[in-house]
Design a protein around this motif. Sequence first.
Motif, short mmCIF file in Angstrom:
data_model
loop_
_atom_site.label_atom_id
_atom_site.label_comp_id
_atom_site.label_asym_id
_atom_site.label_seq_id
_atom_site.Cartn_x
_atom_site.Cartn_y
_atom_site.Cartn_z
N ALA A 1 13.25 8.54 0.76
CA ALA A 1 12.36 9.70 0.57
C ALA A 1 11.19 9.64 1.54
CB ALA A 1 11.87 9.72 -0.87
N GLY A 2 10.79 8.44 1.93
CA GLY A 2 9.70 8.27 2.88
C GLY A 2 9.57 6.80 3.23
N SER B 1 -8.46 12.28 7.28
CA SER B 1 -7.20 12.91 6.88
C SER B 1 -6.39 11.99 5.97
CB SER B 1 -6.34 13.27 8.09
OG SER B 1 -7.04 14.15 8.90
N ILE B 2 -6.44 10.69 6.26
CA ILE B 2 -5.73 9.74 5.39
C ILE B 2 -6.32 9.83 3.98
CG2 ILE B 2 -5.28 7.29 4.91
CD1 ILE B 2 -5.04 6.86 7.96
N GLY B 3 -7.66 9.94 3.89
CA GLY B 3 -8.30 10.08 2.57
C GLY B 3 -7.82 11.33 1.85
N ASP B 4 -7.72 12.47 2.58
CA ASP B 4 -7.25 13.73 1.96
C ASP B 4 -5.82 13.57 1.46
OD1 ASP B 4 -9.63 14.76 2.76
OD2 ASP B 4 -8.82 15.88 4.48
N LEU B 5 -5.02 12.90 2.29
CA LEU B 5 -3.61 12.70 1.94
C LEU B 5 -3.48 11.84 0.67
CD1 LEU B 5 -1.19 11.54 4.71
CD2 LEU B 5 -1.37 10.22 2.64
N VAL B 6 -4.36 10.85 0.54
CA VAL B 6 -4.32 9.99 -0.66
C VAL B 6 -4.60 10.83 -1.91
CG1 VAL B 6 -5.35 7.99 -1.82
CG2 VAL B 6 -4.93 7.92 0.64
N GLU B 7 -5.56 11.77 -1.81
CA GLU B 7 -5.85 12.64 -2.97
C GLU B 7 -4.59 13.39 -3.38
OE1 GLU B 7 -8.61 12.41 -4.45
OE2 GLU B 7 -10.13 11.79 -2.98
N TYR C 1 0.87 -1.19 0.00
CA TYR C 1 0.00 0.00 0.00
C TYR C 1 0.90 1.23 0.00
CZ TYR C 1 -4.73 -1.79 0.71
OH TYR C 1 -5.95 -2.36 0.54
N LEU C 2 0.89 1.98 -1.10
CA LEU C 2 1.60 3.26 -1.10
C LEU C 2 0.89 4.21 -0.13
CD1 LEU C 2 3.85 4.98 -2.35
CD2 LEU C 2 2.27 5.59 -4.19
N PHE C 3 -0.43 4.19 -0.17
CA PHE C 3 -1.24 5.01 0.76
C PHE C 3 -2.59 4.34 1.03
CE2 PHE C 3 0.75 8.25 -2.14
CZ PHE C 3 1.68 8.76 -1.24
N GLY C 4 -3.16 4.61 2.18
CA GLY C 4 -4.60 4.48 2.38
C GLY C 4 -5.16 3.25 3.05
N PHE D 1 3.75 11.05 6.47
CA PHE D 1 2.52 11.51 7.15
C PHE D 1 1.55 10.34 7.34
CE2 PHE D 1 3.12 15.89 5.03
CZ PHE D 1 3.85 16.36 6.10
N ASN D 2 1.43 9.52 6.29
CA ASN D 2 0.49 8.40 6.35
C ASN D 2 0.88 7.44 7.49
OD1 ASN D 2 -1.05 6.38 3.69
ND2 ASN D 2 -1.43 6.44 5.87
N HIS D 3 2.18 7.20 7.64
CA HIS D 3 2.62 6.31 8.73
C HIS D 3 2.25 6.91 10.09
CE1 HIS D 3 4.77 3.13 10.77
NE2 HIS D 3 5.25 4.08 11.58
N GLY D 4 2.46 8.22 10.24
CA GLY D 4 2.12 8.89 11.50
C GLY D 4 0.63 8.75 11.82
N LEU D 5 -0.20 8.91 10.80
CA LEU D 5 -1.65 8.82 11.02
C LEU D 5 -2.05 7.38 11.37
CD1 LEU D 5 -2.85 11.18 8.13
CD2 LEU D 5 -2.81 11.68 10.59
#
Length: 328
Positions: free
Chosen positions: A279-280, A225-231, A11-14, A251-255
């Motif tokens: 990079a992350g 917020s995770i959803g916003d970050l994915v956008e 999962y890259l994000f979400g 950021f996603n890991h922190g959330l």
Amino acid sequence: MATSSAPGKVYLFGEHAVVYGEPAVPCAIERRATVTVEKRADERLRVRAQDLSLEGFTVEYDGSTAGTPEVDVTEDLVEAAMGYVDEAIAQARDAADAPNAGFDVHVESSIPLGAGLGSSAAVVVATIDAATRALGVELDREEIADRAYQVEHTVQDGQASRADTFCSTMGGAVLVEGDNCERIAAPDLPFVVGYDGGAGDTGALVSGVRSLRETYPFAADTVESIGDLVEQGIDALEAEDTTELGRLMNFNHGLLAALGVSSRSLDAMVWAARDAGAAGAKLTGAGGGGCIVALDETDATETALKYSPACAEAFRAELDTEGVCREQ
Ligand code: MEV
């Protein structure tokens, strides 16, 4: 005889937020399960599975579809994988209208089992494709993805999402929104995976987030917020901006940590990757243990992870763009 392979995913994000309808971006990775299927003269199903990941082992299974099952497996996770193979074979028989077809199946996988890398989806996708071809039927990718999802849905008691099976079938970066999955544009992504040798309990972790979300408004906001970050991540993918992708992964890991799904070993691997100049980095999948994913074009993160006491195995696994492959 037919051989097919299919990739795992990160999962890259979400993850987790996707359970509540937020978008997520799983990405196929260049680590595969390879399945060879040979049609038998009788109705039996014999499966031989070789785990080529961390502590490789081999098991044999004399399938349950004809007569009494004779299962002699010592590893719970591999036994679970056999359930997926059984259901994938049932889908292949159905697709080829050959309800009594028997098979010898050989599974080889270099995707750690139960660690959030979509190992079961890869085995299911490759098995459906190889078994249908062994019966002279070629399914299109949409049907493979759909039948593979049915398998996960059945084996996981209705809890499966389409993300893993779609991603493994189609390859590339995928946008998941509700029941809808589509491939999206992405640059080459230099993924490095760190594996702590363990696995989280997905059901318990998903329930934990649910009760947190019901109890604390901050947790509901965190999911949003995770959803916003994915956008924003989708924009960064389009712009091929690896620096921004890495920042958003952090950021996603922190959330996810705020939602209680990280662990000491996952955090330690995330920090080892960041300290090495990635990079992350973030956990991938349900969390609680298992894998992290980092972005790094150099070898520094892989090397740092290999020296991290929290990490049992580290490997580079770049974005896979092929999905299911017909090897033979
Ligand atoms: C697990 O790989 C991903 C989760 O989002 C659960 C799910 O989507 O079914 C944690």
